[in-house]
Write a protein that holds these residues in place. Structure first.
Motif, PDB file in Angstrom:
ATOM      1  N   ALA A 135      -5.700  11.664   6.634  1.00  0.00           N
ATOM      2  CA  ALA A 135      -5.066  11.648   5.482  1.00  0.00           C
ATOM      3  C   ALA A 135      -6.046  10.868   4.395  1.00  0.00           C
ATOM      4  N   SER A 136      -6.552   9.541   4.905  1.00  0.00           N
ATOM      5  CA  SER A 136      -7.325   8.903   4.099  1.00  0.00           C
ATOM      6  C   SER A 136      -8.655   9.515   3.932  1.00  0.00           C
ATOM      7  N   GLU A 137      -9.122  10.257   5.047  1.00  0.00           N
ATOM      8  CA  GLU A 137     -10.536  11.016   4.905  1.00  0.00           C
ATOM      9  C   GLU A 137     -10.215  11.967   3.687  1.00  0.00           C
ATOM     10  N   ILE A 138      -9.216  12.963   3.769  1.00  0.00           N
ATOM     11  CA  ILE A 138      -8.742  14.050   2.899  1.00  0.00           C
ATOM     12  C   ILE A 138      -8.742  13.396   1.386  1.00  0.00           C
ATOM     13  N   LEU A 139      -8.022  12.282   1.212  1.00  0.00           N
ATOM     14  CA  LEU A 139      -7.763  11.847  -0.204  1.00  0.00           C
ATOM     15  C   LEU A 139      -9.267  11.230  -0.688  1.00  0.00           C
ATOM     16  N   ASN A 140     -10.068  10.686   0.292  1.00  0.00           N
ATOM     17  CA  ASN A 140     -11.228  10.664  -0.449  1.00  0.00           C
ATOM     18  C   ASN A 140     -12.371  11.680  -0.859  1.00  0.00           C
ATOM     19  N   ILE A 141     -12.077  12.497   0.037  1.00  0.00           N
ATOM     20  CA  ILE A 141     -12.806  14.033  -0.147  1.00  0.00           C
ATOM     21  C   ILE A 141     -12.192  14.718  -1.613  1.00  0.00           C
ATOM     22  N   ALA A 142     -10.841  14.766  -1.657  1.00  0.00           N
ATOM     23  CA  ALA A 142     -10.317  15.004  -2.936  1.00  0.00           C
ATOM     24  C   ALA A 142     -10.426  14.230  -4.189  1.00  0.00           C
ATOM     25  N   LEU A 143     -10.767  13.217  -4.100  1.00  0.00           N
ATOM     26  CA  LEU A 143     -11.308  12.292  -5.193  1.00  0.00           C
ATOM     27  C   LEU A 143     -12.707  12.596  -5.683  1.00  0.00           C
ATOM     28  N   LYS A 144     -13.380  13.103  -4.798  1.00  0.00           N
ATOM     29  CA  LYS A 144     -14.873  13.123  -5.139  1.00  0.00           C
ATOM     30  C   LYS A 144     -15.202  14.717  -5.551  1.00  0.00           C
ATOM     31  N   GLY A 145     -14.173  15.628  -5.188  1.00  0.00           N
ATOM     32  CA  GLY A 145     -14.497  17.101  -5.580  1.00  0.00           C
ATOM     33  C   GLY A 145     -13.616  17.848  -6.358  1.00  0.00           C
ATOM     34  N   HIS A 146     -13.952  19.084  -6.558  1.00  0.00           N
ATOM     35  CA  HIS A 146     -12.836  19.995  -7.218  1.00  0.00           C
ATOM     36  C   HIS A 146     -12.314  20.987  -6.242  1.00  0.00           C
ATOM     37  N   THR A 147     -12.739  21.234  -5.321  1.00  0.00           N
ATOM     38  CA  THR A 147     -12.052  22.064  -4.062  1.00  0.00           C
ATOM     39  C   THR A 147     -11.950  21.156  -2.865  1.00  0.00           C
ATOM     40  N   LEU A 148     -10.823  21.672  -2.295  1.00  0.00           N
ATOM     41  CA  LEU A 148     -10.737  20.870  -0.874  1.00  0.00           C
ATOM     42  C   LEU A 148     -10.183  21.720   0.330  1.00  0.00           C
ATOM     43  N   SER A 149     -11.295  21.455   1.323  1.00  0.00           N
ATOM     44  CA  SER A 149     -11.284  21.871   2.532  1.00  0.00           C
ATOM     45  C   SER A 149     -11.268  20.952   3.597  1.00  0.00           C
ATOM     46  N   PRO A 196      -7.685  24.684  -4.915  1.00  0.00           N
ATOM     47  CA  PRO A 196      -8.254  24.303  -5.898  1.00  0.00           C
ATOM     48  C   PRO A 196      -7.630  22.760  -6.404  1.00  0.00           C
ATOM     49  N   LEU A 197      -8.409  22.014  -6.753  1.00  0.00           N
ATOM     50  CA  LEU A 197      -7.827  20.741  -7.464  1.00  0.00           C
ATOM     51  C   LEU A 197      -7.850  20.601  -8.961  1.00  0.00           C
ATOM     52  N   ALA A 198      -6.894  21.155  -9.688  1.00  0.00           N
ATOM     53  CA  ALA A 198      -6.764  21.372 -10.998  1.00  0.00           C
ATOM     54  C   ALA A 198      -6.536  20.068 -11.699  1.00  0.00           C
ATOM     55  N   LEU A 199      -5.977  19.258 -11.266  1.00  0.00           N
ATOM     56  CA  LEU A 199      -5.683  17.883 -11.778  1.00  0.00           C
ATOM     57  C   LEU A 199      -6.668  16.723 -11.241  1.00  0.00           C
ATOM     58  N   ARG A 200      -7.309  16.089 -12.244  1.00  0.00           N
ATOM     59  CA  ARG A 200      -8.277  14.809 -11.795  1.00  0.00           C
ATOM     60  C   ARG A 200      -7.559  13.557 -12.346  1.00  0.00           C
ATOM     61  N   VAL A 230       0.796  -1.301  -0.117  1.00  0.00           N
ATOM     62  CA  VAL A 230      -0.006   0.017  -0.102  1.00  0.00           C
ATOM     63  C   VAL A 230       0.975   1.199   0.050  1.00  0.00           C
ATOM     64  N   LEU A 231       0.218   2.473  -0.469  1.00  0.00           N
ATOM     65  CA  LEU A 231       0.890   3.610  -0.261  1.00  0.00           C
ATOM     66  C   LEU A 231       0.784   4.085   0.997  1.00  0.00           C
ATOM     67  N   ARG A 265      -0.375  16.080  -1.663  1.00  0.00           N
ATOM     68  CA  ARG A 265       0.480  15.656  -2.730  1.00  0.00           C
ATOM     69  C   ARG A 265       0.167  14.261  -3.000  1.00  0.00           C
ATOM     70  N   ALA A 266      -0.373  13.184  -2.138  1.00  0.00           N
ATOM     71  CA  ALA A 266      -0.627  11.919  -2.742  1.00  0.00           C
ATOM     72  C   ALA A 266      -1.642  11.956  -3.497  1.00  0.00           C
ATOM     73  N   PHE A 267      -2.553  12.835  -3.467  1.00  0.00           N
ATOM     74  CA  PHE A 267      -3.788  13.027  -4.262  1.00  0.00           C
ATOM     75  C   PHE A 267      -3.267  13.215  -5.661  1.00  0.00           C
ATOM     76  N   GLU A 268      -2.392  14.298  -5.964  1.00  0.00           N
ATOM     77  CA  GLU A 268      -1.939  14.933  -7.113  1.00  0.00           C
ATOM     78  C   GLU A 268      -1.022  13.830  -7.912  1.00  0.00           C
ATOM     79  N   GLU A 269      -0.240  13.003  -7.216  1.00  0.00           N
ATOM     80  CA  GLU A 269       0.630  11.928  -7.550  1.00  0.00           C
ATOM     81  C   GLU A 269      -0.261  10.829  -8.051  1.00  0.00           C
ATOM     82  N   ILE A 270      -1.404  10.429  -7.425  1.00  0.00           N
ATOM     83  CA  ILE A 270      -2.411   9.575  -7.944  1.00  0.00           C
ATOM     84  C   ILE A 270      -2.952   9.960  -9.275  1.00  0.00           C
ATOM     85  N   CYS A 271      -3.378  11.351  -9.442  1.00  0.00           N
ATOM     86  CA  CYS A 271      -3.907  11.796 -10.558  1.00  0.00           C
ATOM     87  C   CYS A 271      -3.039  11.741 -11.682  1.00  0.00           C
TER      88      CYS A 271
END
Length: 343
Positions: free
Chosen positions: A138-152, A164-168, A82-83, A92-98
């Protein structure tokens, strides 16, 4: 409950990328050659572990190695298993995944976890006490990021405000998620969240985990349009004779074990009680399956049935196992298992 070993059975590769005694660059190239062959044979995915500061893992940056594998393959899916999210800022994990999902054309499988060695987190300044809550955030944030276009997010470890999550990712809504665990509580979480599961251990013990998963899975969900994958991990060595297979596997297991124990011995910490300390113990505990194509097929399919698994995770390369033996094993699995069940 039957596991349903049918045309849905898939085979993948799990890899520690542990030190084989060669120059690291040579080992990377050998592994990429093996991955290319597995791609052509119809294996489902290649999963790479993440370890740090130990010969047990020469892939401390899984995404870096997997990006190379993505360029050498066409169909094989790829991902960390696993990661170690504790060692990443989740953004950063989210951006690398994208990025990796885009580079691979939508072939990424994302395994996430805390990892099994607190020593490794400690080298990065993450204490064993902080690790559970940090991973949860971290896992909760990643889950939110994978579902949205902004992250709070506001937590004890991370604070993000309208990022802003410019990369998907290429895959919609997101790449498949994996966890590796032998615990029933983790299986419940995986089932509720549509994640796939990778297990290790005796088949009868794994059955408790897969039964828990199935009993907690919502009946109307099929992750990414497919049945969830419940994986059983095994070190597999196949040769033309039992004697040749056992000789090669025993030598390779001895070296793999030395790498596994490295950080435990360096820090004077007892090894996990379930770790087989001899090759005979590895066979007895079902960690290793070794023999001729026909005998290995029989054992593996029996263990898959007992475990209630539908995904065979083969560790084809470990220790100082020669590349040609790993290639022979992969080809035999294609003929004996993938060929029989349609991949």
């Amino acid at each position: 409950m039957k596991s349903g070993l049918s045309s849905r059975l898939r085979c993948g590769i799990f890899d520690h990328l542990d030190d084989d005694g060669q120059d690291a660059a040579r080992q990377y190239e050998d592994r990429l050659k093996l991955i290319e062959v597995c791609d052509s044979l119809g294996f489902y995915a290649y999963h790479l572990a993440e370890h740090h500061c130990t010969p047990h893992g020469r892939g401390p940056s899984p995404h870096l190695f997997l990006s190379s594998a993505a360029q050498r393959t066409r169909r094989l899916r790829l991902g960390p298993l696993v990661l170690l999210l504790n060692l990443y800022h989740p953004l950063r994990a989210f951006e690398e995944i994208c990025m990796l999902d885009q580079l691979s054309g939508g072939r990424l499988e994302v395994g996430i976890g805390r990892g099994s060695q607190p020593i490794e987190w400690g080298y990065f300044g993450i204490s064993a006490d902080a690790a559970p809550s940090r991973y949860a955030e971290a896992s909760e944030i990643l889950n939110i990021a994978l579902k949205g276009h902004t992250l709070s997010y506001q937590g004890d470890h991370f604070e993000l405000s309208d990022v802003p999550l410019a990369l998907r990712p290429h895959q919609r809504p997101s790449p498949p998620i994996w966890i590796a665990s032998n615990r029933a509580e983790s299986a419940q979480w995986a089932a509720a969240n549509g994640a796939n599961l990778a297990c290790i251990g005796p088949a009868c013990a794994v059955r408790n985990v897969t039964d828990t998963y199935r009993s907690h899975r919502p009946h109307n969900t099929a992750a990414h349009g497919r049945e969830p994958l419940l994986g059983l991990a095994r070190m597999v060595v196949i040769a033309k004779s039992d004697q040749d297979a056992h000789a090669a596997a025993e030598t390779a297991y001895r070296r793999w074990l030395e790498s596994f124990k490295f950080l435990y011995e360096l820090n004077a910490i007892p090894t996990p009680p379930a770790l087989p300390l001899t090759f005979d113990a590895a066979l007895e505990s079902e960690l290793c399956v070794v023999g001729t194509p026909a005998s290995v097929r029989q054992v593996l399919l029996q263990q898959m049935e007992v475990a209630g698994a539908n995904y065979l995770l083969c560790q084809l390369a470990f220790g100082n196992l020669p590349l040609e033996i790993s290639l022979y094993t992969a080809t035999a699995i294609k003929t004996e298992i993938l060929g029989s069940f349609g991949g």
